[in-house]
Design a protein around this motif. Sequence first.
Motif, PDB file in Angstrom:
ATOM      1  N   ALA A 306       2.008  -1.059   8.324  1.00  0.00           N
ATOM      2  CA  ALA A 306       2.417   0.001   8.102  1.00  0.00           C
ATOM      3  C   ALA A 306       3.440   0.195   6.768  1.00  0.00           C
ATOM      4  O   ALA A 306       3.388   1.171   6.074  1.00  0.00           O
ATOM      5  CB  ALA A 306       3.394   0.245   9.362  1.00  0.00           C
ATOM      6  N   TYR A 307       4.013  -0.778   6.413  1.00  0.00           N
ATOM      7  CA  TYR A 307       4.720  -0.810   5.355  1.00  0.00           C
ATOM      8  C   TYR A 307       3.969  -0.850   3.994  1.00  0.00           C
ATOM      9  O   TYR A 307       4.087  -0.149   3.353  1.00  0.00           O
ATOM     10  CB  TYR A 307       5.785  -2.204   5.223  1.00  0.00           C
ATOM     11  CG  TYR A 307       6.541  -2.334   3.823  1.00  0.00           C
ATOM     12  CD1 TYR A 307       7.554  -1.675   3.550  1.00  0.00           C
ATOM     13  CD2 TYR A 307       5.874  -3.226   2.826  1.00  0.00           C
ATOM     14  CE1 TYR A 307       8.249  -1.799   2.511  1.00  0.00           C
ATOM     15  CE2 TYR A 307       6.623  -3.882   1.819  1.00  0.00           C
ATOM     16  CZ  TYR A 307       7.875  -2.692   1.521  1.00  0.00           C
ATOM     17  OH  TYR A 307       8.544  -3.055   0.531  1.00  0.00           O
ATOM     18  N   VAL A 308       2.897  -1.703   4.024  1.00  0.00           N
ATOM     19  CA  VAL A 308       1.942  -1.561   2.828  1.00  0.00           C
ATOM     20  C   VAL A 308       1.046  -0.102   2.907  1.00  0.00           C
ATOM     21  O   VAL A 308       1.101   0.267   1.752  1.00  0.00           O
ATOM     22  CB  VAL A 308       0.713  -2.892   3.063  1.00  0.00           C
ATOM     23  CG1 VAL A 308      -0.377  -2.661   1.917  1.00  0.00           C
ATOM     24  CG2 VAL A 308       1.555  -4.086   2.953  1.00  0.00           C
ATOM     25  N   ALA A 326      -6.790   0.601  -1.616  1.00  0.00           N
ATOM     26  CA  ALA A 326      -5.623  -0.330  -2.300  1.00  0.00           C
ATOM     27  C   ALA A 326      -4.893  -1.037  -0.788  1.00  0.00           C
ATOM     28  O   ALA A 326      -4.785  -2.272  -0.803  1.00  0.00           O
ATOM     29  CB  ALA A 326      -4.691   0.237  -3.121  1.00  0.00           C
ATOM     30  N   TYR A 327      -5.003  -0.437   0.017  1.00  0.00           N
ATOM     31  CA  TYR A 327      -4.118  -0.847   1.379  1.00  0.00           C
ATOM     32  C   TYR A 327      -5.124  -1.656   1.754  1.00  0.00           C
ATOM     33  O   TYR A 327      -4.540  -2.730   2.264  1.00  0.00           O
ATOM     34  CB  TYR A 327      -3.958   0.567   2.158  1.00  0.00           C
ATOM     35  CG  TYR A 327      -4.128   0.249   3.666  1.00  0.00           C
ATOM     36  CD1 TYR A 327      -3.011  -0.592   4.346  1.00  0.00           C
ATOM     37  CD2 TYR A 327      -4.783   1.004   4.556  1.00  0.00           C
ATOM     38  CE1 TYR A 327      -2.688  -0.769   5.560  1.00  0.00           C
ATOM     39  CE2 TYR A 327      -4.535   0.846   6.041  1.00  0.00           C
ATOM     40  CZ  TYR A 327      -3.750   0.105   6.497  1.00  0.00           C
ATOM     41  OH  TYR A 327      -3.776  -0.341   7.835  1.00  0.00           O
ATOM     42  N   GLU A 328      -6.459  -1.546   1.739  1.00  0.00           N
ATOM     43  CA  GLU A 328      -7.364  -2.447   2.614  1.00  0.00           C
ATOM     44  C   GLU A 328      -7.359  -3.666   1.668  1.00  0.00           C
ATOM     45  O   GLU A 328      -7.607  -4.783   2.330  1.00  0.00           O
ATOM     46  CB  GLU A 328      -8.813  -1.624   2.744  1.00  0.00           C
ATOM     47  CG  GLU A 328      -8.631  -0.635   3.795  1.00  0.00           C
ATOM     48  CD  GLU A 328     -10.078   0.061   4.126  1.00  0.00           C
ATOM     49  OE1 GLU A 328     -11.110  -1.013   4.192  1.00  0.00           O
ATOM     50  OE2 GLU A 328     -10.109   0.994   4.810  1.00  0.00           O
ATOM     51  N   ARG A 329      -7.517  -3.564   0.643  1.00  0.00           N
ATOM     52  CA  ARG A 329      -7.428  -4.711  -0.286  1.00  0.00           C
ATOM     53  C   ARG A 329      -6.265  -5.522  -0.155  1.00  0.00           C
ATOM     54  O   ARG A 329      -6.438  -6.806   0.176  1.00  0.00           O
ATOM     55  CB  ARG A 329      -7.485  -4.390  -1.812  1.00  0.00           C
ATOM     56  CG  ARG A 329      -8.995  -3.841  -2.223  1.00  0.00           C
ATOM     57  CD  ARG A 329      -9.132  -4.024  -3.738  1.00  0.00           C
ATOM     58  NE  ARG A 329      -8.109  -3.063  -4.325  1.00  0.00           N
ATOM     59  CZ  ARG A 329      -8.086  -1.707  -4.649  1.00  0.00           C
ATOM     60  NH1 ARG A 329      -9.445  -1.075  -4.380  1.00  0.00           N
ATOM     61  NH2 ARG A 329      -7.255  -1.232  -5.152  1.00  0.00           N
ATOM     62  N   ALA A 330      -5.091  -4.883  -0.112  1.00  0.00           N
ATOM     63  CA  ALA A 330      -3.804  -5.646   0.271  1.00  0.00           C
ATOM     64  C   ALA A 330      -3.731  -6.518   1.670  1.00  0.00           C
ATOM     65  O   ALA A 330      -3.069  -7.426   1.744  1.00  0.00           O
ATOM     66  CB  ALA A 330      -2.685  -4.745   0.109  1.00  0.00           C
TER      67      ALA A 330
END
Length: 421
Positions: A306-308, A326-330
Amino acid sequence: MHILVSGAGVAGPVLAYWLTRHGFSVTVVERAPTPRRTGGHAVDLFRPAMNISEKMGVLPRIEERATGTSRMTVHREHARRPVQVDLSKIFSAASDRHVEIMRDDLSEIYYDAARDDVEYIFGDSIAAISPDGEVRFENAAPCRFDLVVGADGLHSNVRRLGFGDESRFSAFTGAYLGVLSLPNVSGLDGELLMHVGVGRTAGMYGARHLSDARALFLFRSERELDYHHHDVPRQKELLRSAFDGMHPDVDRWLNELDRTPAFYFDSITQLRMDTWSQGRVTLVGDAGYCPGPAVGGSTTLAVVGAYVLAGELARAGGDHERAFPAYERAMAEHVRGSHASALSAAKTLIPTSRLGVQGLAQGARLISALPAGPSRALLRLTTKSARLYNSMAIDDYPPSPTASRDRVGLAGDPGGGFGAE
């Protein structure tokens, strides 16, 4: 920018908090008529989730509501003497920052953190989502949102609407979980009482601020059991059958099944998806990448996710075509590690042999008996979860200093509010 979040458990309120801090307008819709207080079980917050909670200003409340469990008594099936374990040393060896808390307490704390800045709609659910963001609800009038996020758990309604049937993504791990609330007849205070046998583990514990207790049941099955997720009598029948004759303590816990005010039963299932995003829709927490209830650190993973997600949306200026990938990569490495850790934890918590039962009890006793340094080293060598969560690196996403001025779209603002066209 107006974002709809489905689900007010853990991931939903954390996501709503950070989205508002980054200047977005948020509505959260929840099927339950009120914030959930359905019993639930204890969950773990490891270092990254503790750090995020501290940034939210809620860490003192979380620590106040910690279960306080510090001791464990393990009864091995067919063994005469129990094993005594110092859980506080195991927790400190596993992670230098850790809290065990009841899930309902945690959900309430996160909900309170942003309830004044977020529009919450209870007693409703999403019925359909169009590619342009038009959302139809079961009760409320249709409304258009810029983005829709499913934070609605393992059996996510948003995932079903946006990605298809759950069976396409779920992977059965060969185990089941049951939880029930019951009177604390054993007077447990800071103690977890466990019974472990081949293919089945049962435990009972309380929390220092609760008048009742929880009984937790984990058991293996070579095949998926035949039951409907709304057929509670059948679920209780399966649970009784799995733990029949294990121990008089366990029999007493099971006798509460017909009187318990709160009962939960489900398979320990992992969600494995190639992507958690499609168009304007994305998923967070168990809705997108559940590692397995009770065995996979899913609560910490949900808080981090959630934070990312909120941070990447802010970093991309709300452009979901950049933010979602970007969220999925992180999160990809964290999710892969959590899935592997969960499978390993399930093998440990639900032993498949008498040797495994012996190893679980004696290994826990050894770790708790050693000084802090050696016990920490041994635990890191023998558990994937400790290494995973202690090494989880997360970017910092500073909130917008002008978020309170930038936020638009809430009820009362021009063009805002749930149901506004």
